[in-house]
Design an enzyme around this catalytic site. Structure first.
Site, mmCIF file in Angstrom:
data_model
loop_
_atom_site.group_PDB
_atom_site.id
_atom_site.type_symbol
_atom_site.label_atom_id
_atom_site.label_comp_id
_atom_site.label_asym_id
_atom_site.label_seq_id
_atom_site.Cartn_x
_atom_site.Cartn_y
_atom_site.Cartn_z
ATOM 1 N N GLU A 197 35.962 37.529 48.611
ATOM 2 C CA GLU A 197 35.694 38.726 49.411
ATOM 3 C C GLU A 197 35.330 38.419 50.867
ATOM 4 O O GLU A 197 35.756 39.139 51.761
ATOM 5 C CB GLU A 197 34.592 39.566 48.760
ATOM 6 C CG GLU A 197 35.069 40.228 47.474
ATOM 7 C CD GLU A 197 34.024 41.173 46.897
ATOM 8 O OE1 GLU A 197 33.837 42.261 47.437
ATOM 9 O OE2 GLU A 197 33.394 40.795 45.897
ATOM 10 N N HIS A 213 36.202 20.088 28.097
ATOM 11 C CA HIS A 213 37.122 20.310 26.994
ATOM 12 C C HIS A 213 38.429 20.934 27.483
ATOM 13 O O HIS A 213 39.243 21.375 26.667
ATOM 14 C CB HIS A 213 36.445 21.176 25.926
ATOM 15 C CG HIS A 213 35.150 20.565 25.462
ATOM 16 N ND1 HIS A 213 35.091 19.657 24.410
ATOM 17 C CD2 HIS A 213 33.891 20.637 25.959
ATOM 18 C CE1 HIS A 213 33.838 19.247 24.269
ATOM 19 N NE2 HIS A 213 33.091 19.822 25.195
ATOM 20 N N LYS A 301 40.893 51.393 45.072
ATOM 21 C CA LYS A 301 39.978 52.362 44.431
ATOM 22 C C LYS A 301 40.432 53.785 44.747
ATOM 23 O O LYS A 301 40.405 54.659 43.883
ATOM 24 C CB LYS A 301 38.544 52.170 44.939
ATOM 25 C CG LYS A 301 37.834 50.941 44.388
ATOM 26 C CD LYS A 301 36.383 50.876 44.891
ATOM 27 C CE LYS A 301 35.657 49.654 44.387
ATOM 28 N NZ LYS A 301 34.282 49.519 44.875
HETATM 29 O O1 PA5 Z 1 31.372 43.300 46.932
HETATM 30 C C1 PA5 Z 1 32.076 44.310 46.841
HETATM 31 O O2 PA5 Z 1 32.281 45.061 47.803
HETATM 32 C C2 PA5 Z 1 32.709 44.680 45.512
HETATM 33 O O3 PA5 Z 1 32.788 43.572 44.661
HETATM 34 C C3 PA5 Z 1 31.916 45.832 44.860
HETATM 35 O O4 PA5 Z 1 30.628 45.382 44.510
HETATM 36 C C4 PA5 Z 1 32.667 46.353 43.624
HETATM 37 O O5 PA5 Z 1 33.914 46.882 44.017
HETATM 38 C C5 PA5 Z 1 31.881 47.427 42.876
HETATM 39 O O6 PA5 Z 1 31.425 48.426 43.737
HETATM 40 P P1 PA5 Z 1 29.892 48.844 43.651
HETATM 41 O O7 PA5 Z 1 29.102 47.617 43.907
HETATM 42 O O8 PA5 Z 1 29.721 49.878 44.711
HETATM 43 O O9 PA5 Z 1 29.697 49.399 42.274
#
Ligand code: PA5
Length: 305
Positions: A197, A213, A301
């Site tokens: 990310e 393993h 999303k």
């Molecule tokens: O770090 C991020 O932006 C994502 O991994 C979000 O955490 C993920 O899409 C889930 O969204 P949220 O944390 O708002 O539930």
């Protein structure tokens, strides 16, 4: 808050005194969350073993969930589809539901909730989301919190070591592979997701002893073997350390061992987490990508909503 300030905010988050309000009996804990919020359940599961803990980063809850289940929904935004879906299912099973969120539909749907500050990336709010669980069940003392704060603060003041790692990765076009071990297997996964990310790079993870393993074979004879860089967390377990040493000896791979200059388990946890926060932040800068940008995740999303 810019991303660097978000990283520096982690040490303040560990001082959170939020706790879950539990005035009922329960037999098991199910923690539902995705991505930067979902990691909370996996980290907690490695720290707490008095009752069964099942982290879920998926649609659907286990069939055993009933009125003796403590169901914790963690979503930074409060609008994550999979988590909301699981809350509806948990309601149907009469589970005790508690939410940790900055707001959104989750705060509306779950009466018993802890509101955490908005205004940062979900993955930067790890402390705010994790501390209510640690404060409730692990109860780290003042010494533990102080030692965690100091460890994070010292990295915030100087992260040149992590910056050097980022340059090494970029300069050699390395693909990072992270090997953890209990109780930091989920931290190895967190490293992977931070590379994904923040730095927008692929990364892979596994853990000792399981990797002895399977991964041990390509460690010796994979093609494109020189394209990987291996980070391995130092362990307190002698057998794991022996495995790390023997794995290097017989495969010829030289691991980058990540040392933790602290002894407290909570301080170690946050130190290891923060180490990757900084490598991936610096790698993003070197690559000229925005560490806060998650536009492709958001587009997906939106299309699915
Ligand atoms: O770090 C991020 O932006 C994502 O991994 C979000 O955490 C993920 O899409 C889930 O969204 P949220 O944390 O708002 O539930």
């Amino acid at each position: 808050m810019n991303f660097l300030d978000e990283l520096k905010n982690l040490k303040e988050q560990v001082k959170s005194e939020n706790k879950l309000n539990i005035d009922f009996d329960f037999d098991n804990i199910v923690i539902s969350g995705m991505g930067g919020s979902g990691i909370i359940g996996s980290i907690f599961q490695e720290f707490y073993s008095e009752k069964p803990v099942i982290p879920i980063s998926d649609y659907g809850i286990p069939s055993f969930v009933n009125d003796k289940t403590l169901f914790i929904a963690v979503s930074f935004s409060g609008n994550t589809e999979e988590t909301l879906n699981n809350v509806s299912e948990a309601k149907e099973k009469n589970a005790h539901i508690i939410a940790i969120t900055s707001g959104g539909k989750l705060a509306e749907e779950v009466e018993d909730h802890i509101i955490i500050p908005a205004g940062m990336q979900p993955r930067s709010a790890l402390g705010n989301m994790l501390m209510p669980l640690l404060n409730t069940f692990i109860k780290p003392g003042e010494e533990s919190i102080n030692s965690t704060y100091e460890a994070l603060d010292s990295m915030d003041r100087d992260h040149s070591e992590m910056k050097a790692e980022a340059f090494k990765i970029y300069g050699n076009s390395y693909i990072p592979v992270i090997y953890g071990s209990r109780p930091f297997k989920s931290v190895a996964y967190r490293w992977k997701t931070q590379f994904n990310e923040n730095a927008k790079t692929f990364a892979f993870y596994s853990y000792f002893p399981e990797l002895n393993h399977n991964d041990t074979m390509p460690l010796k004879s994979a093609y494109r073997r020189d394209e990987y860089i291996f980070y391995v967390f130092e362990s307190d377990n002698n057998r794991i350390n022996r495995r790390i040493a023997v794995t290097q000896e017989i495969t010829g791979e030289q691991f980058n061992i990540v040392h933790t200059p602290v002894t407290d388990p909570v301080a170690k946890l946050f130190y290891l987490i923060h180490y990757a926060d900084y490598i991936t932040y610096e790698l993003a800068l070197i690559r000229n990508v925005d560490p806060t940008d998650v536009s492709t995740i958001e587009e997906l999303k939106k299309k699915l909503s």
